[in-house]
Design an enzyme around this catalytic site. Structure first.
Site, mmCIF file in Angstrom:
data_model
loop_
_atom_site.group_PDB
_atom_site.id
_atom_site.type_symbol
_atom_site.label_atom_id
_atom_site.label_comp_id
_atom_site.label_asym_id
_atom_site.label_seq_id
_atom_site.Cartn_x
_atom_site.Cartn_y
_atom_site.Cartn_z
ATOM 1 N N ASP A 12 -22.998 34.488 -15.106
ATOM 2 C CA ASP A 12 -22.188 33.265 -15.168
ATOM 3 C C ASP A 12 -22.343 32.514 -16.483
ATOM 4 O O ASP A 12 -22.228 31.287 -16.528
ATOM 5 C CB ASP A 12 -22.506 32.331 -13.985
ATOM 6 C CG ASP A 12 -22.439 33.083 -12.669
ATOM 7 O OD1 ASP A 12 -21.461 33.812 -12.482
ATOM 8 O OD2 ASP A 12 -23.368 32.957 -11.857
ATOM 9 N N GLY A 14 -20.305 32.890 -18.939
ATOM 10 C CA GLY A 14 -18.977 32.762 -19.558
ATOM 11 C C GLY A 14 -18.601 34.023 -20.322
ATOM 12 O O GLY A 14 -17.834 33.964 -21.288
ATOM 13 N N LYS A 15 -19.114 35.167 -19.865
ATOM 14 C CA LYS A 15 -18.832 36.437 -20.561
ATOM 15 C C LYS A 15 -17.353 36.792 -20.528
ATOM 16 O O LYS A 15 -16.828 37.351 -21.485
ATOM 17 C CB LYS A 15 -19.614 37.588 -19.917
ATOM 18 C CG LYS A 15 -21.104 37.489 -20.072
ATOM 19 C CD LYS A 15 -21.796 38.649 -19.397
ATOM 20 C CE LYS A 15 -21.634 38.677 -17.895
ATOM 21 N NZ LYS A 15 -22.216 37.531 -17.175
ATOM 22 N N LYS A 17 -14.603 34.971 -20.658
ATOM 23 C CA LYS A 17 -13.856 34.293 -21.709
ATOM 24 C C LYS A 17 -14.217 34.871 -23.077
ATOM 25 O O LYS A 17 -13.358 35.087 -23.931
ATOM 26 C CB LYS A 17 -14.171 32.795 -21.639
ATOM 27 C CG LYS A 17 -13.617 31.997 -22.764
ATOM 28 C CD LYS A 17 -14.714 31.196 -23.437
ATOM 29 C CE LYS A 17 -14.259 30.662 -24.773
ATOM 30 N NZ LYS A 17 -13.930 29.278 -24.768
ATOM 31 N N ALA A 38 -19.122 40.697 -9.397
ATOM 32 C CA ALA A 38 -18.889 39.942 -10.628
ATOM 33 C C ALA A 38 -17.618 39.102 -10.502
ATOM 34 O O ALA A 38 -16.686 39.474 -9.805
ATOM 35 C CB ALA A 38 -18.736 40.906 -11.792
ATOM 36 N N GLY A 39 -17.603 37.977 -11.188
ATOM 37 C CA GLY A 39 -16.400 37.148 -11.207
ATOM 38 C C GLY A 39 -16.264 36.520 -12.577
ATOM 39 O O GLY A 39 -17.076 35.677 -12.953
ATOM 40 N N HIS A 40 -15.306 36.986 -13.358
ATOM 41 C CA HIS A 40 -15.121 36.469 -14.715
ATOM 42 C C HIS A 40 -13.829 35.655 -14.778
ATOM 43 O O HIS A 40 -12.750 36.198 -14.599
ATOM 44 C CB HIS A 40 -15.059 37.634 -15.725
ATOM 45 C CG HIS A 40 -16.377 38.333 -15.889
ATOM 46 N ND1 HIS A 40 -16.532 39.478 -16.617
ATOM 47 C CD2 HIS A 40 -17.610 38.024 -15.426
ATOM 48 C CE1 HIS A 40 -17.802 39.843 -16.587
ATOM 49 N NE2 HIS A 40 -18.474 38.978 -15.866
ATOM 50 N N GLN A 211 -23.006 40.339 -14.632
ATOM 51 C CA GLN A 211 -24.279 39.640 -14.318
ATOM 52 C C GLN A 211 -25.025 39.315 -15.622
ATOM 53 O O GLN A 211 -24.394 38.966 -16.599
ATOM 54 C CB GLN A 211 -25.143 40.483 -13.368
ATOM 55 C CG GLN A 211 -24.565 40.651 -11.971
ATOM 56 C CD GLN A 211 -23.619 41.811 -11.810
ATOM 57 O OE1 GLN A 211 -23.846 42.867 -12.352
ATOM 58 N NE2 GLN A 211 -22.559 41.626 -11.055
ATOM 59 N N THR A 226 -29.570 42.398 -9.103
ATOM 60 C CA THR A 226 -28.469 43.213 -8.600
ATOM 61 C C THR A 226 -28.913 44.674 -8.615
ATOM 62 O O THR A 226 -30.065 44.986 -8.944
ATOM 63 C CB THR A 226 -27.170 42.945 -9.405
ATOM 64 O OG1 THR A 226 -26.085 43.560 -8.710
ATOM 65 C CG2 THR A 226 -27.253 43.482 -10.831
ATOM 66 N N THR A 286 -17.108 34.296 -7.368
ATOM 67 C CA THR A 286 -16.890 35.315 -6.336
ATOM 68 C C THR A 286 -17.082 34.729 -4.940
ATOM 69 O O THR A 286 -16.277 34.958 -4.047
ATOM 70 C CB THR A 286 -17.870 36.501 -6.560
ATOM 71 O OG1 THR A 286 -17.556 37.082 -7.816
ATOM 72 C CG2 THR A 286 -17.744 37.553 -5.478
ATOM 73 N N THR A 287 -18.135 33.943 -4.763
ATOM 74 C CA THR A 287 -18.471 33.496 -3.397
ATOM 75 C C THR A 287 -18.257 32.000 -3.185
ATOM 76 O O THR A 287 -18.318 31.530 -2.052
ATOM 77 C CB THR A 287 -19.959 33.791 -3.098
ATOM 78 O OG1 THR A 287 -20.740 33.111 -4.093
ATOM 79 C CG2 THR A 287 -20.258 35.279 -3.160
ATOM 80 N N ASP A 319 -20.509 22.011 -24.426
ATOM 81 C CA ASP A 319 -19.667 20.819 -24.249
ATOM 82 C C ASP A 319 -19.932 20.140 -22.907
ATOM 83 O O ASP A 319 -19.728 18.939 -22.769
ATOM 84 C CB ASP A 319 -18.174 21.199 -24.375
ATOM 85 C CG ASP A 319 -17.801 22.340 -23.448
ATOM 86 O OD1 ASP A 319 -18.409 23.427 -23.580
ATOM 87 O OD2 ASP A 319 -16.929 22.139 -22.582
ATOM 88 N N GLY A 391 -14.931 25.020 -25.062
ATOM 89 C CA GLY A 391 -14.156 24.620 -23.891
ATOM 90 C C GLY A 391 -13.808 25.861 -23.095
ATOM 91 O O GLY A 391 -14.211 26.966 -23.454
#
Ligand code: IMP
Length: 400
Positions: A12, A14-15, A17, A38-40, A211, A226, A286-287, A319, A391
């Protein structure tokens, strides 16, 4: 040029972006590990895309996207994501390819994931997406691969075998029907790993890590990790072929977060943690789980830089801390009364008492105090910061 983007904390960072931003300089973005755990999130401005499986290449630029054999593929999630992508970018999946040698997350893995985690004396707090089960079955050689769908008899036999091994009463026919239908819808995207490797030879590849180093199954905070080598070491195995990495780009947030259980020495349990969570919108992509938040930890970052071979850093979410008058950074630990600046392993970090130093905050990212913060990170980690994310949008990025 080949590069890998990896998280230097517990994910998490910010990979997503960062990968989208960097993808303009590469021909193809390759996912090599993890799955829909994973959730990007990528903010295009008028809309956001949340990637779980589809590589986070900039969809406006029609770059190649490849899901390699090391990824655990949940067909339902993949289909939903392709639909999401194509609702904003018609034919957005045209340049997406998926390895036939990738393993499939069978629907009942999710339920088993939850059951297994709840049965532990100390649960890991998995995302319950069945990812650990998928890799476990791969290692046990019971796994289903996408190529197995070419022989439906074999597929049915393997599914029955899986149900037998895990002692489950499932309606094999209906599971099979659902899987075959999903597979049919993506079959035009499938490719043998070897063919993909040949197609990608000589191209500039950007490997998208999932991750973070501290969640890596070998060098992370085991067992609270994981199930894959999500650090840079997983690139070759997950891709399936030898590949030389010219750059290993580590992504770090200006503070620390963690989802799930496990040690977190600089965690802020009170109001300050809540303040960071709210300002940084720190809830799982993700969750939806609230993320645990805390101060920056140089001990763990130095460890992550070292074990991942990271040679360049991108700083994100600084920021979020705009307007904090004072901040704390952890410069060392006290473990069993002994002060240490570095750790050789993470076995005892549950006992670590952080040694903090107070630093001056900043009002915006142009303040001299922020410049000092950047310099301080470079000094502490011994690695250059190449970019600062300013940002959430893709182009909110300054190259230093
Ligand atoms: P699993 O990967 O679902 O088995 O979960 C194992 C641990 O990794 C749990 O603590 C999860 O919260 C964490 N985890 C898995 N994927 C991510 C991610 O993308 N970001 C942050 N934490 C993750």
């Amino acid at each position: 040029m080949n590069s890998a983007v990896i998280g230097l904390q517990w994910g998490d960072e910010g990979k997503g972006k960062v990968v989208t931003y960097l993808s303009r300089d590469y021909d193809c973005v390759v996912r090599y590990s993890g799955g829909s755990n994973a959730g990007h999130t990528v903010d295009y401005g008028p809309f956001k895309l949340v990637h779980h499986l589809v590589p986070s290449a900039d969809a406006r630029l029609k770059k190649g996207m490849y899901i390699a054999c090391g990824v655990a593929v949940d067909l339902k999630v993949l289909l939903e994501e392709i639909e999401q992508l194509e609702s904003f970018f018609p034919q957005g999946s045209e340049f997406l390819r998926v390895s036939k040698q990738a393993h499939v997350v069978v629907p009942f893995y999710r339920e088993l994931d939850g059951k297994i985690d709840s049965a532990r004396s100390e649960p890991v707090g998995t995302t319950r997406r069945g990812i650990g089960l998928c890799y476990a079955n791969r290692a046990l050689r019971f796994g289903l691969r996408l190529e197995d769908f070419e022989d439906e008899e074999l597929l049915e036999r393997k599914l029955r075998e899986l149900a037998r091994v895990w002692n489950l009463q499932i309606d094999t026919k209906s599971v099979l029907k659902e899987l075959i239908e999903s597979h049919r819808r993506i079959s035009h995207l499938l490719i043998d790993s070897v063919e993909a490797f040949e197609d990608l030879k000589g191209k500039n590849l950007l490997f998208e890590g999932t991750q973070g180093v501290l969640l890596d199954v070998d060098v992370g905070t085991y067992p609270y990790v994981t199930s894959t080598n999500c650090s840079s070491t997983g690139v070759q195995a997950g891709f399936g072929f030898p590949v030389r990495l010219d750059k290993i780009i580590g992504v770090m947030k200006a503070y620390t977060t963690r989802v799930g259980e496990g040690p977190f020495p600089t965690e802020l349990k009170g109001e300050e943690g809540e303040r960071i969570r709210k300002l940084g919108r720190e809830y799982g992509a993700t969750t939806g789980r609230p993320r645990r938040c805390g101060w920056l930890d140089f001990v763990l970052l130095r460890y992550a830089v070292k074990v991942s071979g990271c040679n360049e850093v991108i700083l994100t979410k600084a920021d979020v801390l705009n307007g904090f008058e004072k901040l704390a950074v952890c410069v060392a630990y006290e473990i069993d009364g002994v002060r240490v600046r570095d750790v050789k392993n993470l076995r005892n970090i549950h006992k670590a008492v952080p040694v903090y130093e107070e630093i001056q905050g900043w009002t915006d990212l142009e303040s001299p105090s922020f410049e000092r913060f950047v310099k301080r990170i470079e000094q502490e980690l011994g690695v250059r910061i190449s970019h600062v994310s300013t940002g959430s949008r893709i182009d909110d990025m300054i190259a230093l």
